[in-house]
Enzyme design. Structure first.
Site, PDB file in Angstrom:
ATOM      1  N   GLY A   1      -3.695  -4.915 -10.101  1.00  0.00           N
ATOM      2  CA  GLY A   1      -3.728  -5.364  -8.706  1.00  0.00           C
ATOM      3  C   GLY A   1      -4.531  -4.393  -7.855  1.00  0.00           C
ATOM      4  O   GLY A   1      -4.310  -3.183  -7.914  1.00  0.00           O
TER       5      GLY A   1
ATOM      6  N   ASP B   1      -4.433  -3.706  -4.749  1.00  0.00           N
ATOM      7  CA  ASP B   1      -3.608  -2.921  -3.825  1.00  0.00           C
ATOM      8  C   ASP B   1      -2.996  -1.716  -4.536  1.00  0.00           C
ATOM      9  O   ASP B   1      -2.831  -0.640  -3.945  1.00  0.00           O
ATOM     10  CB  ASP B   1      -2.516  -3.801  -3.221  1.00  0.00           C
ATOM     11  CG  ASP B   1      -1.654  -4.502  -4.262  1.00  0.00           C
ATOM     12  OD1 ASP B   1      -2.138  -4.766  -5.391  1.00  0.00           O
ATOM     13  OD2 ASP B   1      -0.489  -4.811  -3.944  1.00  0.00           O
ATOM     14  N   ARG B   2      -2.696  -1.877  -5.818  1.00  0.00           N
ATOM     15  CA  ARG B   2      -2.129  -0.780  -6.600  1.00  0.00           C
ATOM     16  C   ARG B   2      -3.173   0.313  -6.828  1.00  0.00           C
ATOM     17  O   ARG B   2      -2.862   1.503  -6.809  1.00  0.00           O
ATOM     18  CB  ARG B   2      -1.585  -1.316  -7.918  1.00  0.00           C
ATOM     19  CG  ARG B   2      -0.529  -2.397  -7.720  1.00  0.00           C
ATOM     20  CD  ARG B   2      -0.043  -3.000  -9.015  1.00  0.00           C
ATOM     21  NE  ARG B   2       0.789  -2.046  -9.737  1.00  0.00           N
ATOM     22  CZ  ARG B   2       1.354  -2.314 -10.917  1.00  0.00           C
ATOM     23  NH1 ARG B   2       1.143  -3.497 -11.488  1.00  0.00           N
ATOM     24  NH2 ARG B   2       2.092  -1.405 -11.522  1.00  0.00           N
TER      25      ARG B   2
ATOM     26  N   ASP C   1       5.770   1.164  -4.230  1.00  0.00           N
ATOM     27  CA  ASP C   1       5.412   0.262  -3.133  1.00  0.00           C
ATOM     28  C   ASP C   1       6.474  -0.826  -3.016  1.00  0.00           C
ATOM     29  O   ASP C   1       6.629  -1.663  -3.900  1.00  0.00           O
ATOM     30  CB  ASP C   1       4.033  -0.360  -3.399  1.00  0.00           C
ATOM     31  CG  ASP C   1       3.486  -1.116  -2.194  1.00  0.00           C
ATOM     32  OD1 ASP C   1       4.269  -1.453  -1.292  1.00  0.00           O
ATOM     33  OD2 ASP C   1       2.271  -1.377  -2.161  1.00  0.00           O
TER      34      ASP C   1
ATOM     35  N   THR D   1       6.785  -7.475  -1.769  1.00  0.00           N
ATOM     36  CA  THR D   1       7.451  -8.655  -2.309  1.00  0.00           C
ATOM     37  C   THR D   1       8.020  -8.338  -3.687  1.00  0.00           C
ATOM     38  O   THR D   1       9.124  -8.769  -4.038  1.00  0.00           O
ATOM     39  CB  THR D   1       6.458  -9.827  -2.399  1.00  0.00           C
ATOM     40  OG1 THR D   1       5.875 -10.041  -1.101  1.00  0.00           O
ATOM     41  CG2 THR D   1       7.147 -11.087  -2.864  1.00  0.00           C
TER      42      THR D   1
END
Length: 290
Positions: A123, A125-126, A145, A148
């Protein structure tokens, strides 16, 4: 739920003026929320959050345009885990802000190495979190993190992203209990002092908050053993980071803007690399390109 919420300014108070010069627009598109940031060449200055679902009805675009109104934007970077929204963000940046965005992927990441079987499946964002945490705390380092889903991302002692852990997010877990049972209510996640619930809501909060801390603590203990390091910097980010970290000494720091900072660092690295090759700073369009 629609609209803009949780506006935030970092390093400024009230209506303090922004630095002169071009700004960097940042977009972190998550499953539930999109975090939109504004950065200088040194740090993330401001952030607003919008509902990711609102990209489909135009409300997110309107909020973004209002956020950037009157500002000179010299570049943009984004990470997205919602493929359907990615082209909407790109269109906004190119057509309305006049710059070409840099999408963070395993190919464009800078500042960390990647030692992972299929880098393209990580991902973005990771990766942004790993870049920012490594820059701030060195290696090894772990990012937790609370989104969701709650994700753990590990940068080893070599400075390489080596993988992570994914578990259900705190709100997802409690919402699932409400949706799949007849009598359990929907609860608002908050701190709870009791260890024995005297009513249904209190019992659910204990299981959620105290139980979640137990989950995080045990996974971090296993990571320390795996990485063979007694002292391991752990950076928390995401919606419930402060709540969970408040009674978890294993967490070194809470950084609400970690993902956006990772995007800023990625854009700056690309800009520096491009200039070193004799080119212009990336992402700038001329009026003839619009």
């Amino acid at each position: 739920m629609t609209g803009v919420f949780d506006g935030e300014k970092m390093g400024t108070r009230g209506s303090s003026p922004l630095p002169k010069g071009g700004m960097i627009a940042l977009f972190d598109v998550g499953n539930t929320h999109t975090h939109i940031g504004l950065a200088s060449g040194r740090r993330v200055l401001r952030r607003i959050n919008v509902c990711t679902a609102d990209w489909s009805n135009g409300q997110a675009e309107q909020a973004a345009l209002k956020f950037f109104r009157g500002l000179s934007v010299k570049g943009a970077a984004y990470c997205s885990v919602v493929p359907a929204v990615t082209p909407l963000v790109s269109f906004l940046v190119e057509q309305k802000l006049g710059v070409t965005p840099l999408g963070l992927t395993a190919r464009t990441v800078n500042g960390i190495g990647i030692d992972y079987p299929k880098p393209e499946t990580i991902g973005p964002d990771r990766l942004a979190n790993a870049v920012a945490a490594h820059k701030r705390f060195g290696a090894p380092v772990v990012v937790v993190d609370f989104g969701t889903a709650v994700t753990f991302d590990i940068v080893d002692g070599r400075g390489c992203y080596v993988g992570g852990i994914i578990a259900p997010g705190l709100e997802v877990m409690t919402s699932y209990l409400h949706e799949k049972t007849a009598l359990l209510p929907h609860i608002k996640i908050r701190e709870v002092k009791a260890t024995i619930g005297r009513n249904t809501e209190e019992a659910m909060l204990i299981g959620a908050v105290h139980g979640y801390r137990g989950l995080i603590r045990e996974l971090l203990a296993q990571l320390k053993r795996t990485l063979k390091t007694p002292k391991l910097p752990v950076v928390a980010t995401g919606g419930y980071a402060r709540l969970i970290a408040s009674k978890l000494p294993e967490i070194t720091a809470v950084e609400p803007l970690l993902t956006l900072e990772g995007l800023r660092l990625t854009w700056e690295a690309a800009a520096t690399e491009n200039e070193a090759k004799g080119g212009e700073r990336p992402c700038k369009l001329t009026k003839g390109d619009l």
